[in-house]
Design a protein around this motif. Structure first.
Motif, mmCIF file in Angstrom:
data_model
loop_
_atom_site.group_PDB
_atom_site.id
_atom_site.type_symbol
_atom_site.label_atom_id
_atom_site.label_comp_id
_atom_site.label_asym_id
_atom_site.label_seq_id
_atom_site.Cartn_x
_atom_site.Cartn_y
_atom_site.Cartn_z
ATOM 1 N N THR A 7 -3.569 -21.866 -2.458
ATOM 2 C CA THR A 7 -5.063 -21.763 -3.685
ATOM 3 C C THR A 7 -5.382 -20.234 -2.104
ATOM 4 O OG1 THR A 7 -5.742 -23.924 -3.500
ATOM 5 C CG2 THR A 7 -7.182 -21.805 -2.849
ATOM 6 N N ALA A 8 -4.584 -20.519 -0.464
ATOM 7 C CA ALA A 8 -4.900 -19.844 0.868
ATOM 8 C C ALA A 8 -4.389 -18.188 -0.319
ATOM 9 C CB ALA A 8 -4.485 -20.622 1.585
ATOM 10 N N LEU A 9 -2.859 -18.639 -0.289
ATOM 11 C CA LEU A 9 -1.744 -17.551 -0.399
ATOM 12 C C LEU A 9 -2.349 -17.272 -1.920
ATOM 13 C CD1 LEU A 9 1.149 -16.230 -0.392
ATOM 14 C CD2 LEU A 9 1.783 -18.185 -1.988
ATOM 15 N N LYS A 10 -2.813 -17.487 -2.819
ATOM 16 C CA LYS A 10 -3.361 -16.712 -4.264
ATOM 17 C C LYS A 10 -4.491 -15.973 -3.917
ATOM 18 C CE LYS A 10 -1.806 -20.132 -7.487
ATOM 19 N NZ LYS A 10 -2.595 -21.265 -8.771
ATOM 20 N N GLN A 11 -5.464 -16.892 -2.632
ATOM 21 C CA GLN A 11 -6.289 -15.934 -2.408
ATOM 22 C C GLN A 11 -6.417 -14.324 -1.461
ATOM 23 O OE1 GLN A 11 -8.716 -18.336 -0.512
ATOM 24 N NE2 GLN A 11 -9.889 -19.659 -1.753
ATOM 25 N N THR A 12 -5.599 -14.771 -0.827
ATOM 26 C CA THR A 12 -4.933 -13.983 0.603
ATOM 27 C C THR A 12 -4.032 -12.748 -0.735
ATOM 28 O OG1 THR A 12 -4.119 -15.202 2.276
ATOM 29 C CG2 THR A 12 -2.784 -13.096 1.950
ATOM 30 N N GLN A 13 -3.289 -13.094 -1.896
ATOM 31 C CA GLN A 13 -2.456 -12.330 -2.250
ATOM 32 C C GLN A 13 -3.650 -11.337 -3.574
ATOM 33 O OE1 GLN A 13 0.122 -14.262 -4.961
ATOM 34 N NE2 GLN A 13 0.746 -12.451 -6.469
ATOM 35 N N ALA A 14 -5.297 -12.341 -4.200
ATOM 36 C CA ALA A 14 -5.655 -11.880 -4.360
ATOM 37 C C ALA A 14 -6.330 -10.009 -3.741
ATOM 38 C CB ALA A 14 -6.626 -12.725 -5.711
ATOM 39 N N LYS A 15 -6.454 -10.602 -3.106
ATOM 40 C CA LYS A 15 -7.357 -9.597 -1.969
ATOM 41 C C LYS A 15 -6.190 -8.256 -1.497
ATOM 42 C CE LYS A 15 -9.533 -9.816 2.968
ATOM 43 N NZ LYS A 15 -9.800 -10.272 3.825
ATOM 44 N N LEU A 16 -5.246 -8.834 -1.114
ATOM 45 C CA LEU A 16 -4.048 -8.016 -0.893
ATOM 46 C C LEU A 16 -3.977 -7.061 -2.700
ATOM 47 C CD1 LEU A 16 -0.932 -9.851 0.779
ATOM 48 C CD2 LEU A 16 -2.764 -8.204 1.247
ATOM 49 N N GLU A 17 -4.205 -7.925 -3.600
ATOM 50 C CA GLU A 17 -4.070 -7.168 -4.547
ATOM 51 C C GLU A 17 -5.260 -5.588 -5.101
ATOM 52 O OE1 GLU A 17 -3.582 -9.496 -8.469
ATOM 53 O OE2 GLU A 17 -1.450 -10.317 -7.462
ATOM 54 N N GLN A 18 -6.253 -6.685 -4.599
ATOM 55 C CA GLN A 18 -7.802 -5.448 -4.555
ATOM 56 C C GLN A 18 -7.693 -4.761 -3.545
ATOM 57 O OE1 GLN A 18 -11.397 -8.115 -3.203
ATOM 58 N NE2 GLN A 18 -12.684 -6.281 -4.410
ATOM 59 N N GLU A 19 -7.065 -5.402 -2.451
ATOM 60 C CA GLU A 19 -6.720 -4.388 -1.253
ATOM 61 C C GLU A 19 -5.778 -2.791 -1.633
ATOM 62 O OE1 GLU A 19 -5.961 -5.934 2.098
ATOM 63 O OE2 GLU A 19 -7.603 -6.677 2.679
ATOM 64 N N GLN A 20 -4.357 -3.404 -2.353
ATOM 65 C CA GLN A 20 -3.413 -2.432 -2.786
ATOM 66 C C GLN A 20 -3.921 -1.295 -3.801
ATOM 67 O OE1 GLN A 20 -0.066 -2.562 -1.579
ATOM 68 N NE2 GLN A 20 -0.221 -0.305 -3.186
ATOM 69 N N LYS A 21 -4.506 -2.133 -4.931
ATOM 70 C CA LYS A 21 -6.024 -0.759 -5.971
ATOM 71 C C LYS A 21 -6.347 -0.208 -5.521
ATOM 72 C CE LYS A 21 -8.648 -1.998 -9.886
ATOM 73 N NZ LYS A 21 -9.131 -2.862 -11.205
ATOM 74 N N PHE A 22 -7.053 -0.937 -4.327
ATOM 75 C CA PHE A 22 -8.059 0.255 -4.033
ATOM 76 C C PHE A 22 -7.487 1.855 -3.013
ATOM 77 C CE2 PHE A 22 -10.313 1.643 1.062
ATOM 78 C CZ PHE A 22 -11.333 1.921 -0.100
ATOM 79 N N LEU A 23 -6.406 1.186 -2.357
ATOM 80 C CA LEU A 23 -5.598 2.058 -1.615
ATOM 81 C C LEU A 23 -4.493 2.637 -2.798
ATOM 82 C CD1 LEU A 23 -3.981 2.754 1.003
ATOM 83 C CD2 LEU A 23 -2.094 1.399 0.875
ATOM 84 N N ASN A 24 -4.480 2.114 -3.502
ATOM 85 C CA ASN A 24 -3.613 3.064 -4.760
ATOM 86 C C ASN A 24 -5.272 4.430 -5.242
ATOM 87 O OD1 ASN A 24 -1.284 1.914 -4.128
ATOM 88 N ND2 ASN A 24 -1.958 0.597 -6.149
ATOM 89 N N THR A 25 -6.232 3.854 -5.527
ATOM 90 C CA THR A 25 -6.936 5.051 -5.497
ATOM 91 C C THR A 25 -7.166 5.082 -5.103
ATOM 92 O OG1 THR A 25 -8.242 2.457 -7.352
ATOM 93 C CG2 THR A 25 -9.266 4.626 -6.864
ATOM 94 N N LEU A 26 -7.539 4.791 -3.949
ATOM 95 C CA LEU A 26 -7.379 6.326 -2.548
ATOM 96 C C LEU A 26 -7.109 6.903 -2.905
ATOM 97 C CD1 LEU A 26 -9.240 6.545 0.446
ATOM 98 C CD2 LEU A 26 -7.537 5.409 0.813
ATOM 99 N N LEU A 27 -5.184 6.884 -2.887
ATOM 100 C CA LEU A 27 -4.439 7.696 -2.723
ATOM 101 C C LEU A 27 -3.969 8.602 -3.497
ATOM 102 C CD1 LEU A 27 -1.482 5.230 -1.340
ATOM 103 C CD2 LEU A 27 -1.717 7.217 -0.248
ATOM 104 N N GLU A 28 -4.544 8.173 -4.832
ATOM 105 C CA GLU A 28 -4.950 8.324 -6.164
ATOM 106 C C GLU A 28 -5.690 10.140 -6.052
ATOM 107 O OE1 GLU A 28 -2.039 8.594 -9.622
ATOM 108 O OE2 GLU A 28 -1.433 8.085 -6.928
ATOM 109 N N ASN A 29 -7.056 9.745 -5.776
ATOM 110 C CA ASN A 29 -7.545 10.862 -5.558
ATOM 111 C C ASN A 29 -7.958 11.672 -4.336
ATOM 112 O OD1 ASN A 29 -9.795 10.266 -8.605
ATOM 113 N ND2 ASN A 29 -8.982 8.165 -7.473
#
Length: 642
Positions: free
Chosen positions: A178-200
């Motif tokens: 559960t913690a790993l999934k939460q961490t992974q979801a958080k990482l995916e969210q942060e990665q998405k944010f980072l990708n969006t930031l980089l893309e813009n």
């Protein structure tokens, strides 16, 4: 009598607590063992007893309602002190238990048999015991059976603990997942944010790993390199195209490709260099070239191991274009200002020359016109003197004395020569006046049809004082290699300005070569002021010819020291000069280039061989359009080194 405390009591209590079994609910496995023990031993009471620090607690019980009793009353407290079965046939007859409240009162224990529950590491946690209110004993089979069942209780305890540990591990594992999934979801969210930031970002971002494979290319970087994809998203992965260069074209700037181009900013950053403001120019087949500033560095983990490199690309194309336009406007303004100043100078000079020519023309015409009559008069007088001498061969002493003083014979012979010399001088002055009048056309801005050779001759006359005695006793030999030229339609004033600039520069180059030669001679302790033997005869050659492309070609060649190759590309730049301060403005060749190329739609270029000389070539059309040609973009001056 209370039982003594075992010598390993702390370890025993810790082990008991480790099983986490005290005060738990009844379990069938333990109840079945207690039932089986009571049946085998033929007793009404059977217990699975665990001895705590101050009590004994019953995990399973048969024939008894109590859950626990005080430890100081417990028979089991005595049983755990030995490794074998404890059998008390009649408690009333045993001094240890005769006055025990459990004997004298409920449940009126008379018979007791207890097998200790011994763990694998030798710690007795409690007993499996059977109890009867009647005196009794166990046979050998019952004794072995009771001990065997005691071992089964220990096995159940071990099994229960293993089950608890496994259950806890499962719970922990599920929590970890559960913690790993939460961490992974958080990482995916942060990665998405980072990708969006980089893309813009407006800055281009390109990164590679420690092996040089590209890992990140954002939208701005793809746009810079002309390789926009359909999704406009960062992609991650490993390319199988291991042999393709990372910067050899737009298609190669993809994630996973190896970075094989040495010297590129990303490669230099990966090799440890701190990349700062490196300028890149990206050519495109469709868009205008882009100018980028690259800044980057390598990045490392906490142990100092390289993880790769990242480079940020900033588009400065607009700034560069603005700077180029500003520089062009400044250069154009300076050129225009210089041309206006030069044109004003030439106009003033033309007016002055025209005035001088006009003022000289009248007296020279007067002198030339009367000189012929003076010659006739003098000849008549000489004829009269000759006739008189023939008629009167013996003059008086006074006349003879006068003839002797004036050297009459020399006067008779030299006077015609003097008059002839005066006539030659007046003709020369008249020629100079005509040249001055031709040169005075410098302020004419309209198209005219002229003889190019006349313009060249007028300029040479103005420079004659420099050609006759250029440096010291040396003079410059002028070779005129004129071709058969048709009349040329041009802007005569501006073309004469070009000829003056080129001929002046040629004379300057020859004088400089002569001066260096004379300096070398003086350094060699040579007294002669003539050029050294290594220097050829100072020569200025002017060639003209008409080409088959309906153009006129004028070449001005000098025997100076030539132009160094590193300077040659700059000679037509405004305000560029190699002359000492006060000797040149750096405008002559620049203005000449503008006049020939922009005004006459021609060509002006230079050929130079170091230590041998320089040739400037002017090529203009024989005829010009009637309308004044518009200024074209500044062409790149052509010059080459022989």
């Amino acid at each position: 009598m209370p039982a003594p405390v075992p010598h390993n009591e702390p370890q025993r209590i810790a082990k008991l607590l480790d099983y986490n079994v005290l005060d738990t609910q009844a379990e069938t496995a333990y109840d079945d063992i207690a039932q089986l023990a009571a049946y085998i031993c033929q007793t009404p009471i059977s217990l699975v007893s665990l001895v705590d620090s101050d009590r004994q607690w019953f995990k399973a019980k048969v024939g008894l309602t109590a859950d626990e009793t005080p430890r100081d009353l417990a028979f089991c407290a005595h049983a755990i002190l030995q490794s074998s079965l404890l059998v008390v046939p009649d408690a009333r007859c045993d001094a240890r238990f005769a006055d025990n409240p459990l004997v004298t009162g409920e449940p009126y224990i008379r018979f007791y048999a207890g097998a200790p529950l011994i763990t694998g590491d030798g710690l007795a946690l409690g007993t499996l015991c059977v109890i009867s209110p009647e005196p009794s004993d166990l046979d050998e089979m019952q004794r072995r059976a009771l001990q065997s069942l005691a071992r089964q209780v220990v096995s159940q305890l071990e099994l229960r603990r293993s089950h608890q540990q496994l259950s806890q591990e499962i719970v922990n594992h599920e929590r970890s997942i559960t913690a790993l999934k939460q961490t992974q979801a958080k990482l995916e969210q942060e990665q998405k944010f980072l990708n969006t930031l980089l893309e813009n970002l407006t800055e281009g971002i390109v990164a590679c790993d420690e092996n040089g494979s590209i890992t990140v290319v954002n939208r701005a970087a793809r746009k810079f390199y002309g390789c926009m994809d359909g999704e406009n998203q960062l992609s991650y992965g490993t390319s199988q195209d291991a042999g393709q260069s990372a910067f050899d074209g737009a298609d190669s700037l993809k994630v996973g490709l190896p970075l094989l181009v040495d010297g590129m900013p990303l490669d230099r950053a990966r090799n440890g260099e701190l990349v700062q403001d490196i300028e890149l120019v990206i050519e495109s087949e469709t868009d205008a070239p882009r100018t980028l500033l690259a800044n980057g560095r390598a990045f490392f983990d906490r142990a100092g191991h390289s993880l790769g490199a990242v480079v940020a690309l900033h588009d400065v194309s607009d700034r560069k274009r603005a700077e180029a336009e500003r520089d062009h406007m400044e250069r154009t303004l300076r050129q225009t200002q210089a041309q206006m100043i030069q044109a004003e100078k030439m106009s003033s000079l033309g007016q002055m020359v025209a005035g001088i020519a006009h003022e000289m023309n009248n007296p020279i015409n007067f002198i030339a016109g009367n000189l012929m009559h003076v010659a006739d008069y003098c000849q008549d007088l000489l004829n009269l003197i000759t006739a008189y001498h023939e008629e009167y061969p013996d003059p008086s002493p006074a006349i003879q004395n006068q003839l002797s003083q004036i050297d009459a014979e020399f006067l008779r012979q030299d006077l015609p020569r003097t008059l002839s010399s005066m006539k030659t001088g007046t003709n020369r002055i008249a020629e100079i006046v005509r040249s001055l009048r031709t040169f005075s056309h410098l302020d004419e801005a309209d198209l005219k049809t002229i003889n190019i050779h006349s313009g060249i001759e007028s300029v040479l006359i103005l420079l004659n004082h420099r050609l006759d005695s250029s440096v010291g006793e040396s003079s410059i030999h002028v070779i005129k290699d004129y071709g058969d030229l048709p009349l040329c339609t041009c802007y005569p004033g501006q073309l004469n300005q070009v000829l003056i600039n080129l001929l002046n520069n040629a004379v300057d180059a020859i004088e400089s070569a002569i001066a260096r030669s004379n300096q070398g001679s003086r350094n060699s302790q040579t007294s002669s002021r003539q050029p050294s033997k290594n220097l050829s005869l100072p020569t200025l050659t002017i060639r003209t010819r008409a080409s088959t492309q309906q153009t006129l070609i004028i070449q001005i060649c000098d025997t100076g020291s030539g132009i160094p190759p590193e300077i040659l590309p700059k000679i037509f730049d405004p305000f560029f000069t190699t002359k000492p301060i006060g000797k040149g403005t750096g405008l002559g060749l620049s203005i000449s280039y503008q006049i020939v190329v922009n005004r006459h739609r021609g060509r002006l270029f230079c050929d130079s061989i170091p230590e041998q000389g320089t040739t400037f070539t002017v090529e203009i059309p024989i005829s010009q359009p009637l309308a004044t040609p518009q200024r074209v973009h500044e062409a790149v001056p052509h010059s080459k080194v022989g």
